[in-house]
Design an enzyme around this catalytic site. Structure first.
Site, PDB file in Angstrom:
ATOM      1  N   HIS A  23      16.384  83.532  36.210  1.00  0.00           N
ATOM      2  CA  HIS A  23      16.536  84.978  36.470  1.00  0.00           C
ATOM      3  C   HIS A  23      18.012  85.324  36.711  1.00  0.00           C
ATOM      4  O   HIS A  23      18.508  86.334  36.216  1.00  0.00           O
ATOM      5  CB  HIS A  23      15.752  85.393  37.725  1.00  0.00           C
ATOM      6  CG  HIS A  23      14.256  85.303  37.587  1.00  0.00           C
ATOM      7  ND1 HIS A  23      13.456  84.708  38.534  1.00  0.00           N
ATOM      8  CD2 HIS A  23      13.421  85.757  36.612  1.00  0.00           C
ATOM      9  CE1 HIS A  23      12.181  84.787  38.157  1.00  0.00           C
ATOM     10  NE2 HIS A  23      12.142  85.417  36.990  1.00  0.00           N
ATOM     11  N   LYS A  67      -2.344  91.045  43.363  1.00  0.00           N
ATOM     12  CA  LYS A  67      -1.933  89.655  43.119  1.00  0.00           C
ATOM     13  C   LYS A  67      -1.073  89.170  44.282  1.00  0.00           C
ATOM     14  O   LYS A  67       0.059  89.630  44.453  1.00  0.00           O
ATOM     15  CB  LYS A  67      -1.131  89.616  41.812  1.00  0.00           C
ATOM     16  CG  LYS A  67      -1.009  88.237  41.198  1.00  0.00           C
ATOM     17  CD  LYS A  67      -0.343  88.328  39.843  1.00  0.00           C
ATOM     18  CE  LYS A  67       0.469  87.106  39.533  1.00  0.00           C
ATOM     19  NZ  LYS A  67       1.415  87.306  38.456  1.00  0.00           N
ATOM     20  N   ARG A  75      12.821  82.937  26.761  1.00  0.00           N
ATOM     21  CA  ARG A  75      13.209  81.530  26.933  1.00  0.00           C
ATOM     22  C   ARG A  75      12.873  80.719  25.696  1.00  0.00           C
ATOM     23  O   ARG A  75      13.562  79.774  25.334  1.00  0.00           O
ATOM     24  CB  ARG A  75      12.461  80.921  28.139  1.00  0.00           C
ATOM     25  CG  ARG A  75      12.891  81.474  29.462  1.00  0.00           C
ATOM     26  CD  ARG A  75      11.900  81.143  30.534  1.00  0.00           C
ATOM     27  NE  ARG A  75      10.623  81.771  30.256  1.00  0.00           N
ATOM     28  CZ  ARG A  75       9.610  81.829  31.106  1.00  0.00           C
ATOM     29  NH1 ARG A  75       9.701  81.257  32.277  1.00  0.00           N
ATOM     30  NH2 ARG A  75       8.491  82.433  30.777  1.00  0.00           N
ATOM     31  N   SER A  99       8.952  80.673  37.515  1.00  0.00           N
ATOM     32  CA  SER A  99       8.574  80.712  38.940  1.00  0.00           C
ATOM     33  C   SER A  99       7.280  79.923  39.155  1.00  0.00           C
ATOM     34  O   SER A  99       7.134  79.206  40.140  1.00  0.00           O
ATOM     35  CB  SER A  99       8.355  82.162  39.397  1.00  0.00           C
ATOM     36  OG  SER A  99       9.536  82.904  39.256  1.00  0.00           O
TER      37      SER A  99
HETATM   38  O1  PNS Z   1       7.847  88.596  35.802  1.00  0.00           O
HETATM   39  P1  PNS Z   1       6.637  89.130  35.078  1.00  0.00           P
HETATM   40  O2  PNS Z   1       5.406  88.924  35.948  1.00  0.00           O
HETATM   41  O3  PNS Z   1       6.485  88.564  33.697  1.00  0.00           O
HETATM   42  O4  PNS Z   1       6.845  90.731  34.912  1.00  0.00           O
HETATM   43  C1  PNS Z   1       5.886  91.541  34.274  1.00  0.00           C
HETATM   44  C2  PNS Z   1       6.234  93.035  34.443  1.00  0.00           C
HETATM   45  C3  PNS Z   1       6.444  93.389  35.895  1.00  0.00           C
HETATM   46  C4  PNS Z   1       7.495  93.346  33.665  1.00  0.00           C
HETATM   47  C5  PNS Z   1       5.051  93.851  33.839  1.00  0.00           C
HETATM   48  O5  PNS Z   1       3.852  93.399  34.384  1.00  0.00           O
HETATM   49  C6  PNS Z   1       5.172  95.353  34.097  1.00  0.00           C
HETATM   50  O6  PNS Z   1       6.034  96.013  33.572  1.00  0.00           O
HETATM   51  N1  PNS Z   1       4.278  95.895  34.953  1.00  0.00           N
HETATM   52  C7  PNS Z   1       4.276  97.305  35.329  1.00  0.00           C
HETATM   53  C8  PNS Z   1       3.043  98.047  34.820  1.00  0.00           C
HETATM   54  C9  PNS Z   1       3.266  98.536  33.409  1.00  0.00           C
HETATM   55  O7  PNS Z   1       4.143  99.302  33.102  1.00  0.00           O
HETATM   56  N2  PNS Z   1       2.399  98.022  32.518  1.00  0.00           N
HETATM   57  C10 PNS Z   1       2.499  98.298  31.094  1.00  0.00           C
HETATM   58  C11 PNS Z   1       3.492  97.336  30.464  1.00  0.00           C
HETATM   59  S1  PNS Z   1       3.304  97.303  28.749  1.00  0.00           S
END
Ligand code: PNS
Length: 176
Positions: free
Chosen positions: A18, A42, A92, A130
């Site tokens: 990150h 979660k 990645r 993570s």
């Molecule tokens: O680190 P992560 O868990 O891969 O992050 C995922 C994240 C937070 C980027 C994604 O879950 C997100 O944007 N969630 C917010 C809800 C949202 O906008 N959902 C539609 C995305 S297409």
């Protein structure tokens, strides 16, 4: 005009991967908001305030361009509220691409003016996640270099307090 990007994620906990992404984003944007998703459904290893604190501790030392924040609801709504020009996500490996492309296209459909920018992580960070860091740590493996030192300290402290809680529970059960 300030070129502002949002770098969203769970950051449970923040990893060296990150930080690499944040540094890369700082080269392209004037301001980078590291936005931690508030996800009540979660439960992670660290609660939201602990993640914010860890991120603040590690990024403040690196760059004044970085702001740590939290968000809930749709990412694109948050991006619009913050007047951000782009959402930054890390790739990645090819395996990341499918999921990331799906999210980027959905976000574009929801809000065409918010662009998603994919940044490639450094090769040496390409296997860090993570989830794996937590798994290796919980099984006693070394995670030196995979997360900042202060994250290791906080993971140790968390494990210590969990073990203490477990032994209190066991003692109570024995007595009861
Ligand atoms: O680190 P992560 O868990 O891969 O992050 C995922 C994240 C937070 C980027 C994604 O879950 C997100 O944007 N969630 C917010 C809800 C949202 O906008 N959902 C539609 C995305 S297409």
């Amino acid at each position: 005009m300030v070129r502002r990007a949002i770098y969203p994620g769970s950051f449970d906990p923040v990893t060296t991967g990150h930080l690499d992404l944040i540094e890369r984003a700082c080269k392209l944007f004037d301001e980078v908001i590291v936005a931690i998703l508030v996800n009540p459904g979660k439960s992670g290893m660290f609660d939201l305030s602990e993640r914010v604190a860890m991120l603040n501790d590690v990024v403040n030392a690196r760059s004044k361009k970085v702001i740590v924040d939290t968000f809930d609801g749709l990412l694109v709504d948050y991006a619009v509220t913050k007047e951000a020009h782009a959402v930054v996500r890390g790739i990645r490996a090819i395996s990341d691409y499918e999921y990331e492309l799906q999210m980027a296209l959905m976000n574009r459909r929801l809000c065409p003016q918010v662009e998603t920018v994919f940044l490639m992580s450094a090769e040496e960070n390409s296997y860090i996640s993570s989830r794996l860091v937590k798994e290796v740590f919980s099984l006693g493996g070394t995670i030196d270099g995979l997360v900042p030192d202060l994250v290791i300290e906080r993971m140790r402290a968390k494990l210590g307090s969990q073990e203490q809680n477990e032994s209190v529970k066991t003692n109570k059960t024995k007595k009861g």
